[in-house]
Design an enzyme around this catalytic site. Structure first.
Site, PDB file in Angstrom:
ATOM      1  CD  GLU A 270     -16.473  -4.644 -36.696  1.00  0.00           C
ATOM      2  OE1 GLU A 270     -16.246  -5.349 -35.687  1.00  0.00           O
ATOM      3  OE2 GLU A 270     -17.263  -4.981 -37.589  1.00  0.00           O
TER       4      GLU A 270
ATOM      5  CG  HIS B 174     -26.802  -1.685 -38.744  1.00  0.00           C
ATOM      6  ND1 HIS B 174     -26.990  -2.436 -37.622  1.00  0.00           N
ATOM      7  CD2 HIS B 174     -26.034  -2.451 -39.568  1.00  0.00           C
ATOM      8  CE1 HIS B 174     -26.383  -3.604 -37.765  1.00  0.00           C
ATOM      9  NE2 HIS B 174     -25.790  -3.638 -38.931  1.00  0.00           N
TER      10      HIS B 174
END
Ligand code: TPP
Ligand code: MG
Length: 822
Positions: free
Chosen positions: A531, A598
């Protein structure tokens, strides 16, 4: 569309072993005498000159920092100066073969590299082009300063321009290469191929990969060199950058002239220390930094350790490695041995190394030894070299005097123009395509199966009787994003998109379904699970001139790209003095159903960072219009999407989502439902819970809610909100971010201040709880629900007749929770 790369269990399970090729270490062994056939004498002397100029420049800064004066002239430079005294051969050797099409990126210790690359560029550019570069840079303002009373050659003037522009930048003068917005650790000068240097250790490790990707994808000439320290090899951005740069797909899946590796050299300026930590023997385990290349890909990154104390060894290595890149066999890793005599910074007492060690390295001094070599080989003589010495001293002294003179080199006038720094934060431009040309696509837009499928959908969620169409039939929010993205792919040849599962999968949440059919690998590809690099590569790609859509699969993974999103993406437009643009639309999906790691809404974290634009559409109409606007701009936009509503149809814009192109300007909130009693300002997917709450409030208590969808967080126009509060006298702000420290609180504070006289009750915030997001089955106890909104209104804004609040929004409740940190 499967990749057609069969993973054969029979082969994979076979016995064998992995073998490595030897990694060359200091193999260069030519004498200067032997090298004379490869260089003319002038060039050999120029190498000496360039090293010396760097040394004098850095020594001047060292004296200023440590004694407060240079050549009897006092000056106080309070800012940083990470000097590279001792490392000159490594810098000059690195730059020697590079032209203006070749880009270098660097670190906090890159003054020497700026000068070396600049001098090499000046040598290679003809006089007319040099003059054009100087006269056009900031409308010739630096040129005018250095050309005044200058008599001599254009190349000599360019040298003065280079040294002055760099020094004025280091001293934070408005006449510096980046108008003083960058300073010592971030100075750069693009026309000579000197790209941003980075004060974040290892920061160039992934940004440079983006620059190399830009060159490759857009078929540009030149290579990219990332000059980073030996200690930076432990940094996430470097590892992620290397993983990104060495992906097999460049060779295995990219087609035609796109097949082949990136034109990138990761050049480790290995001075053996990271501040006081010894990388070999203490803080790292690689022994030789070059060893890292061996494990990374089949080519071992062509890794090599070279002797950076000898400029000719470095020149030799770069020449060989540039060939490797030209054959599309990159990237390359070079471990350039060097040594800094100067401390990490001038206040460093060098307590971590012995005098014996420093003395030993002084005996290997690159300038001293090379100077003797030049004389011993009769390439030049002592007198000629003395002339160079005094010429260099004069240049440094003269530019020093100019750079500290407040009349010649003023600072930005922040007293008279207190907002001047704000002026450089955004480029705020509107550009269809970052470059002219035909975008590379595989099929006409109308033949795209997804486009055809969308054409059959209902672009408004309800039929004539107000009955909703089935989910499958409704044009969904994900369709709105898709339409804007594919439209731009057919308009802007530089546009690329990447992220995890962006290609065959169609994006983890099917936003990109249909893009794989439309685009070759070089425009849409799967990235490694990096990321940091996903964001960092985008930064490098954009600062070179391309437009890019990187994607972070879950908002929670933004933590992994913290440096890139918080330190790099937002800052380079401003730190460049508005020379660079940053057309990056970073798509971030806010999760649901997957629990604590999440499901977080981190819009507030991002909105806190100056330099980023932040949007969060909640309807298909807004998603398409805002994505179009984000992609038309040249500023970094963090584009939040919510997984809870990817499949939502358009419920507000009753003409349906237009088929054609339209933009919704970033920063404009939208009144989704008019009302008269209370304003509710909502961020993101919470909008639909507000609608539910408003229906209940109307039905049960006859209270009319005006619903405003923020749509954007930064920028944000408060006027429509204030107008609404003037009407209702009450406001509640809600969204899915945890309440403490949220942007909602910011809005409440601003609205209270701006509309104080019109408020009958405090501005109230209903955010998510200040704890972890629980499992899906328990999520309603975490995210704001319709009954929370009603309870908060009842308790804090307007008591509702006969209502019993289930959730505690009282002052006492807030105090108790705050005491416990909840
Ligand atoms: C992310 C980050 N961590 C720590 C620092 C503080 N710092 C500045 S330079 C440096 C050492 C870097 O060593 P190396 O990469 O070998 O470069 P060198 O200083 O030796 O040129 C450190 C720890 C920083 N600037 N950035
Ligand atoms: Mg180091």
């Amino acid at each position: 569309m499967p990749k057609n790369q069969f993973i054969d269990p029979d082969k994979i399970r076979r016995k064998g072993e992995i073998t490595f090729q030897p990694v060359p270490v200091n193999q260069y062994s030519k004498s200067l005498k032997e090298e004379r056939k490869n260089f003319n004498d002038e060039d050999l002397v120029r190498i000496y000159h360039d090293m010396l100029l760097i040394r004098e420049f850095e020594s001047m800064l060292n004296l200023i920092k440590t004694t407060g004066e240079y050549q009897g002239i006092a000056y106080n430079h309070p800012g940083p100066a990470h000097l590279s005294i001792g490392q000159e051969a490594a810098a000059v050797g690195m730059a020697y073969n590079l032209g203006t099409d070749d880009y270098i990126f660097g670190s906090h210790r890159s003054h020497g590299e700026i000068l070396a690359k600049g001098l090499s560029a000046i040598h290679g550019i003809d006089d007319k082009s040099l003059e054009d570069i100087m006269k056009s840079y900031f409308n010739g303002s630096i040129y005018d300063i250095v050309a005044k009373s200058y008599e001599g050659s254009i190349k000599g003037l360019a040298k003065k321009f280079l040294v002055y522009g760099t020094l004025a930048e280091i001293f934070a003068r408005a006449t510096g290469f980046n108008k003083g917005f960058g300073g010592s650790m971030h100075a750069f000068f693009i026309p000579f191929g000197v790209y941003p240097n980075n004060a974040i250790v290892g920061g160039s490790g992934d940004i440079s990969v983006g620059a190399a990707l830009y060159k490759k994808v857009n078929r540009k000439k030149g290579i990219v060199v990332a000059n980073i320290g030996d200690a930076s090899m432990a940094c996430g951005p470097v590892w992620e950058g290397i993983s990104f740069a060495t992906m097999d797909q460049f060779v295995e899946l990219w087609e035609g002239d796109m097949k082949g590796g990136l034109p990138l050299i990761i050049n480790i300026m290995n001075n053996h220390y990271g501040m006081g930590g010894q990388t070999s023997g203490e803080t790292m385990g690689y022994g030789y930094a070059a060893r890292i290349g061996a494990g990374v890909n089949r080519d071992q990154m062509h890794a090599e350790r070279i002797d950076g104390m000898n400029p000719l060894a470095v020149i030799d290595a770069f020449k060989r490695k540039i060939k490797v890149l030209e054959q599309k066999r990159g990237p390359v890793l070079i471990d350039t041995i060097t040594y800094r005599y100067s401390g990490h910074s001038p206040s460093d007492a060098s307590s971590y190394r012995s005098k014996e060690e420093m003395d030993a390295w002084h005996k290997h001094d690159c300038i001293h030894n090379y100077r003797s070599d030049l004389i011993n080989n009769n390439i030049t003589d002592e007198n000629s070299l003395r002339l160079i010495d005094s010429e260099v001293n004069e240049l440094v002294l003269e530019t020093f005097k100019m750079a500290i003179d407040n009349k010649i080199s003023p600072r930005m006038d922040v007293d008279n123009e207190p907002d001047i720094i704000g002026e450089v934060m955004y480029s705020d431009s509107s550009v269809d395509a970052m470059e002219e040309g035909d975008p590379e696509v595989l099929i006409p837009l109308k033949d795209n199966p997804r486009v055809q499928q969308i054409a059959r959908k209902e672009r408004y969620a309800f039929d004539k009787n107000g009955k909703p169409f089935s989910k499958m039939k409704q044009y969904q929010l994900r369709d709105g994003i898709f339409e804007a993205v594919i439209d731009r792919f057919y308009k802007d040849p530089t546009l690329i998109a990447f992220g995890e599962e962006n290609r065959d999968w169609g994006g983890a949440f099917a936003v990109y379904r249909g893009l794989t059919e439309a685009l070759p690998y070089n425009r849409l590809f799967n990235s490694p699970i990096s990321e940091g690099a996903i964001a960092g590569v985008a930064v490098g790609y954009a600062m070179c001139g391309g437009r890019v859509i990187p994607e972070i699969m879950y908002c929670d993974f933004l933590g992994r790209s913290g440096d890139e999103v918080f330190n790099q993406l937002p800052k380079w437009q401003a730190m460049s003095g508005k020379i660079l643009k940053m057309p990056v639309v970073l798509r971030v999906s806010v999760g649901s159903k997957y629990g604590a790691q999440h499901s977080q809404d981190w819009t507030s974290l991002v909105a806190h960072i100056p330099g980023l634009k932040v949007v969060f559409p909640a309807s298909p109409y807004d998603a398409k219009g805002l994505m179009n606007a984000a992609l038309q701009g040249t500023d970094p936009v963090v584009f939040f999407e919510s997984q809870r509503i990817y499949d939502i149809g358009e419920q507000f814009h009753n003409e349906g989502v237009p088929e054609g192109y339209y933009e919704i300007p970033l920063g404009e909130p939208d009144i989704k439902r008019e009302g008269s009693d209370i304003t509710v300002l909502s961020i993101g997917a919470t909008l639909y819970r507000v609608v539910e709450a408003a229906d209940i409030l109307q039905e049960r208590y006859n209270i009319s809610i005006e619903i405003i969808d923020a749509r954007s967080l930064v920028p944000f126009n408060y006027e429509p909100v204030i107008a609404s509060v003037r009407k209702t006298g009450r406001i509640l702000i809600t969204g899915d971010a945890s309440e403490r420290g949220s942007f909602m609180n910011d809005m409440a504070r601003n609205i209270t201040q701006m509309a104080f006289d019109h408020l009958d009750a405090p501005a109230v915030v209903v955010g998510s709880r200040n704890w972890i997001t629980p499992a899906y089955e328990l999520e309603d106890a975490f995210f704001p629900q319709p009954d929370w909104i009603i309870d908060a209104i009842h308790t804090c804004i307007l008591p509702l007749e006969g209502h019993n609040a289930k959730h505690d929004f009282s002052d006492n409740g807030n105090i108790t929770r705050a005491k416990r940190g909840l």
